[in-house]
Design an enzyme around this catalytic site. Structure first.
Site, PDB file in Angstrom:
ATOM      1  N   TRP A   1       0.834  -1.207   0.000  1.00  0.00           N
ATOM      2  CA  TRP A   1       0.000   0.000   0.000  1.00  0.00           C
ATOM      3  C   TRP A   1       0.868   1.255   0.000  1.00  0.00           C
ATOM      4  O   TRP A   1       0.379   2.356  -0.283  1.00  0.00           O
ATOM      5  CB  TRP A   1      -0.959   0.020   1.206  1.00  0.00           C
ATOM      6  N   ASP A   2       2.141   1.105   0.272  1.00  0.00           N
ATOM      7  CA  ASP A   2       3.088   2.217   0.263  1.00  0.00           C
ATOM      8  C   ASP A   2       2.974   3.018  -1.038  1.00  0.00           C
ATOM      9  O   ASP A   2       3.088   4.237  -1.044  1.00  0.00           O
ATOM     10  CB  ASP A   2       4.535   1.698   0.329  1.00  0.00           C
TER      11      ASP A   2
ATOM     12  N   LYS B   1       3.359   1.482  16.196  1.00  0.00           N
ATOM     13  CA  LYS B   1       4.460   1.341  15.240  1.00  0.00           C
ATOM     14  C   LYS B   1       4.506   2.512  14.265  1.00  0.00           C
ATOM     15  O   LYS B   1       5.560   3.024  13.927  1.00  0.00           O
ATOM     16  CB  LYS B   1       4.275   0.033  14.455  1.00  0.00           C
ATOM     17  N   GLN B   2       3.340   2.893  13.765  1.00  0.00           N
ATOM     18  CA  GLN B   2       3.301   3.949  12.748  1.00  0.00           C
ATOM     19  C   GLN B   2       1.944   4.628  12.780  1.00  0.00           C
ATOM     20  O   GLN B   2       0.983   4.073  13.312  1.00  0.00           O
ATOM     21  CB  GLN B   2       3.558   3.354  11.373  1.00  0.00           C
TER      22      GLN B   2
ATOM     23  N   GLU C   1       0.931  -2.085  13.034  1.00  0.00           N
ATOM     24  CA  GLU C   1       1.022  -3.557  13.075  1.00  0.00           C
ATOM     25  C   GLU C   1       1.408  -4.078  14.459  1.00  0.00           C
ATOM     26  O   GLU C   1       1.546  -5.291  14.637  1.00  0.00           O
ATOM     27  CB  GLU C   1       2.029  -4.040  12.017  1.00  0.00           C
TER      28      GLU C   1
END
Ligand code: BGC
Length: 757
Positions: free
Chosen positions: A356-357, A599-600, A487
């Site tokens: 998906w980046d 995580k993000q 994640e």
């Protein structure tokens, strides 16, 4: 963090050879041209730790899956971009002893990635046991002017050395992927050729049948006089030319190696020998300097459109140029079968596949820095995979044309096999639709809707409408068992980001159907029958959109990342001892899952996507709550935080996050650059500058800028393409000037003030 790279606005410079960082440097000094790429390996032998890697766009192998516990629905293979022919090799022997700088001491070592001209340069000196000095200079490039061509130029000068120098340029197809699941070799020799001047090795991939042929022609000048090849050797999968010369003090040898690499994506296997011979002959006849000039001219054209100039901060300047350079080396947008792997051509991790980046991070970069067709090709790539996304969803139990795009893919089929991600990290489906929206709002190319866009949107909307279930308890539609972008949480219920994106997709699908129906009635009839659309679907979609559940905390006025998030022990990441970070290398997975650490960007990722849906106070509340818990252990995280922090006027935070993105690999922040560069997050560095510091957005077809620079920057300049225009944006302490370099006049907003440019 490593600090061995020297600051320079246009170059990446390593002075003195850092044995311990060689794997990192091999990633950093990678070269590519969208069609092929090579890690910064040495031409000559190197017995130290190395990952030799040359990769060819779209050439992959389905490596049999290896998992601990098989789950139904797992894909049977992981498609891997293949380590292909080592085309850069040149063995060097001094008085019959191989040169190997893991062993031979060198002085005045320097390697330079000249980003302006797309060249990799290296030089050093050695003192052979028989006396004197030999001075080596290497130059190489993957041509941007001819994507099949790679060229190497080596100079060896003797100062006081008398003896024998042997140079043996070779091509070697006996290569393995380091990450092969079962240690298999993925290539079989297919064809070989050698005549007096030209040599070729050609191999075909097992199972997928891709052929790559590599042809070389070489020459060697001694004191500017052409010499003959002494011998040519040929063995299975390997071919070489050998030049062996007696050298005295003052002599200079110049070796040129001209290589053509052809892949069957572009030239059918049976035509590669003839086509390759012609091409390599042309390279040879043009000569090194003319090829280099054409290559530099091609790079100049790219930089004219894509450069970002930062004044007053050389480390930031070097960082952004490095990121832009690597992105263009990875993807040039000419082929809708290709995409952007998170490591590009710089390593094997992530298999060279699409994540998906691309949609969430890379599409915005290419939208503004190249012609619309480049970003469009990235959308078309997914359109071409739609039938497989429908099949993928069906495999998991969805029906009636619902589409679930894979988390990881090279050919449209899912490759990932961790249930938490393969089955649950479904937010990727939404990013693909978001990219269509982003493309259309930026380019105004509404026609794309009837050329594939709407079919993809409908497939994805159907998936979301089936993925939710109605909760009697909550009296709302809920989405159970998902993994959000963070994640470090798996199998959660009602991940806010996923639910928000899903509802938005459904609303967007409904809106676009009605728009296409009205504007393109004939095409709508066609699309309707292709996707077997039933108007009754809209009723269910409407219900889901109106009654989707979003976890929130009324007291704090916060959306919660997922159900139950507040049950966690809430801590700030700066309370973690340095020795325990990164937590993904120091903690058990169990401990990570139970922690509050993120995580993000997750909720914040949604607030970045849908900037107009939330006012600044809402954004600030969420930023202040989630940012301190975020450990940014995904390279995709800091850029989103940089953009939001800029919007909130938190410039120190924005700058810290920008550097973390832009210099992630140069400074090896996450201790993993040796695996390859973080190519996709490099687009995030660009986003931090243009969408963050320059505050660029598009609303109702209008380009908007709201610049605010980090305190140390005295100026920022960049070009953007917008709707067939090229604009130069020049931001200084005095204000923001926008100049139209080409195209028709345009009305834009700068800090909410209208301007005609
Ligand atoms: C991130 C994902 C990303 C993948 C590839 C993972 O570490 O969490 O969001 O898609 O890397 O870059």
């Amino acid at each position: 963090m490593k600090n061995y790279i020297k600051y320079h606005p246009w170059q990446i410079i390593e002075e003195e050879f850092h044995h311990d960082f060689h794997l990192i440097s091999e990633s950093i000094f990678s070269l590519g041209n969208g069609r092929m790429g090579t890690r910064g390996n040495f031409e000559e032998d190197y017995s130290g730790e190395t990952l030799r890697g040359s990769y060819f766009a779209g050439v992959y192998y389905p490596d049999l899956t290896r998992v601990g516990w098989w789950k139904n629905g797992y894909p049977e293979y992981f498609a891997k971009v293949l380590n292909g022919v080592n085309w850069i090799g040149v063995r060097i022997l001094i008085d019959e002893v191989p040169l190997d700088i893991a062993i031979t001491p060198v002085t005045n070592f320097q390697r330079v990635l000249d980003m302006e001209n797309g060249l990799l340069l290296r030089s050093f000196e050695i003192s052979p046991p028989s006396g004197g000095e030999l001075i080596f200079q290497f130059e190489r490039f993957c041509s941007m002017a001819d994507p099949d061509a790679g060229v190497i130029h080596i100079r060896v000068k003797s100062e006081g050395f008398f003896g024998k120098v042997t140079l043996e340029p070779f091509l070697d197809f006996d290569v393995h992927n380091k990450d092969a699941n079962y240690g298999d070799q993925f290539w079989i020799s297919r064809d070989e050729y050698q005549d007096k001047y030209i040599s070729m090795v050609s191999s075909v991939t097992k199972k997928t049948g891709f052929t790559v042929s590599s042809l070389m022609r070489t020459n060697l000048y001694k004191n500017e006089v052409l010499t003959d090849i002494a011998t040519s050797a040929h063995e299975s999968m390997k071919t070489s030319h050998l030049y062996s010369l007696d050298v005295k003090s003052g002599d200079e040898l110049v070796l040129n190696k001209f290589v053509i690499n052809l892949s069957s994506l572009y030239v059918p296997a049976e035509e590669q020998l003839d086509a390759g011979k012609k091409k390599v002959e042309t390279l040879y006849n043009n000569g090194y300097h003319a090829l280099k000039t054409a290559h530099i001219t091609a790079w100049k054209k790219i930089w004219d459109g894509a450069d970002v100039r930062i004044k007053g901060d050389i480390s930031a300047q070097q960082g952004i140029r490095f990121n832009i350079f690597q992105l263009w080396q990875t993807y040039t947008g000419e082929d809708d079968r290709l995409n952007i792997g998170p490591k590009g051509f710089t390593g094997e991790k992530y298999g060279g596949s699409t994540y998906w980046d691309t949609e969430a991070y890379c599409v915005p970069f290419y939208l503004s820095s190249s012609e619309a067709k480049v970003a469009r090709n990235l959308l078309v790539y997914r359109y071409l995979h739609l039938p497989k996304a429908i099949k993928n969803a069906a495999k998991l139990g969805f029906k009636d044309g619902a589409a679930l795009y894979p988390m990881v893919t090279i050919n449209g089929e899912e490759c990932h096999n961790e249930w938490e991600i393969t089955f649950e990290e479904i937010h990727r489906n939404g990013a693909i639709i978001y990219a269509i929206y982003d493309y259309v709002r930026y380019t105004g190319d509404m026609h794309y809707m009837v050329e594939g866009g709407l079919e993809v949107i409908i497939g994805v909307a159907r998936f979301w409408a089936q993925r939710v279930n109605y909760s009697e308890a909550k009296k709302a539609w809920v989405m159970l068992g998902v993994t959000g972008p963070n994640e470090y949480e798996n199998n959660v219920n009602n991940n806010w980001y996923t639910n928000y994106l899903a509802r938005w997709c459904i609303l967007y699908a409904t809106e676009q159907i009605s728009w296409v129906k009205e504007q393109y009635p004939t095409q709508w009839d066609k699309i309707k029958s292709t996707v077997h659309f039933d108007e009754a679907e809209l009723t269910h979609w409407d219900d889901v959109a109106k009654n989707m559940f979003f976890p929130k905390d009324d007291a704090r006025q916060l959306f919660l990342q997922q159900d139950g998030f507040l049950d966690k022990e809430l801590m700030h990441a700066d309370q973690l001892p340095a020795a325990e970070r990164p937590i993904n290398q120091k903690w058990s997975w169990d401990r990570i899952l139970r922690s509050c650490f993120i995580k993000q960007a997750d909720v914040l990722q949604g607030m970045y996507f849908f900037e107009d849906h939330f006012d600044l106070d809402t954004l600030r509340r969420h930023f202040d709550f989630y940012e301190p818990m975020t450990v940014h252990e995904s390279s995709l995280s800091p850029c989103v935080h940089a953009i939001l922090a800029s919007r909130l006027g938190k410039m120190d935070k924005a700058y810290e996050m920008y550097l973390r993105t832009a210099r992630l690999d140069l400074d090896d922040y996450n201790n993993d650059t040796e695996d390859g560069l973080h190519i996709t997050s490099m687009a995030g560095s660009w986003m931090s500058v243009v969408r963050g510091f320059a505050g660029m957005t598009v609303k109702d077809g209008m380009l908007i800028l709201a610049p605010v620079l980090p305190p140390t920057w005295t100026g920022l300049q960049f070009n953007i393409r917008f709707r067939e225009r090229v604009l130069l944006v020049d931001i200084t302490a005095k204000g923001c000037e926008v100049t139209r370099k080409s195209g028709d006049p345009l009305f834009i907003l700068v800090h909410k003030e209208g301007r005609q440019v």
